[in-house]
Design an enzyme around this catalytic site. Structure first.
Site, short mmCIF file in Angstrom:
data_model
loop_
_atom_site.label_atom_id
_atom_site.label_comp_id
_atom_site.label_asym_id
_atom_site.label_seq_id
_atom_site.Cartn_x
_atom_site.Cartn_y
_atom_site.Cartn_z
N ARG A 1 1.03 -1.17 -0.25
CA ARG A 1 -0.25 -0.05 -0.14
C ARG A 1 1.04 1.34 0.21
NH1 ARG A 1 -5.35 0.74 2.85
NH2 ARG A 1 -6.13 -0.60 2.09
N CYS B 1 6.32 5.29 -13.01
CA CYS B 1 5.85 4.54 -11.97
C CYS B 1 4.89 3.74 -12.93
CB CYS B 1 4.78 5.13 -10.69
SG CYS B 1 5.70 6.06 -9.95
#
Length: 125
Positions: free
Chosen positions: A76, A93
């Protein structure tokens, strides 16, 4: 914000930086050496630095990346660091995917992610 600089018309240094970004988008394997001042908390900066070391054209799941960086239970935190990334191309990313390798949840849209991965030679189908 990528750079803290006074940008003026005819600024050759800025023009060179822009050329480097455009070249990197066209050919990600060349890398990028731009100065940056990306702001984030320590764990975000650590994740972004590690993401920059991922080989061009590869993908990794949040869990795999978290395991290598911190621990498998930190997936997370990886996802949150990716979501907070303001330097889409420089901090890749787009290479972090779901555990099942699906391309969901990219801040700049799935089409952008697919296009970036395709330019890197990664097949996403």
């Amino acid at each position: 914000m990528i750079l803290e600089s006074n940008i003026v018309q005819g600024d050759m240094e800025f023009a060179d930086w822009l050329d480097e970004v455009m070249a990197y988008i066209d050919s990600p394997a060349i890398g990028m050496s731009l100065p940056s001042d990306i702001l984030g908390i320590a764990c975000q900066r650590r994740a972004w630095e590690a993401l920059s070391l991922l080989p061009t054209g590869t993908t990794v799941s949040c869990v795999e990346f978290a395991s290598a960086l911190w621990s498998p239970t930190s997936a997370r935190a990886v996802a949150q660091a990716c979501a907070a990334n303001r330097m889409a191309v420089a901090v890749p990313c787009h290479r972090v995917v779901r555990q099942d390798r699906e391309l969901e949840g990219y801040k700049w849209g799935i089409a952008s992610r697919r296009a970036l991965l395709k330019r890197e030679g990664h097949t996403t189908e």
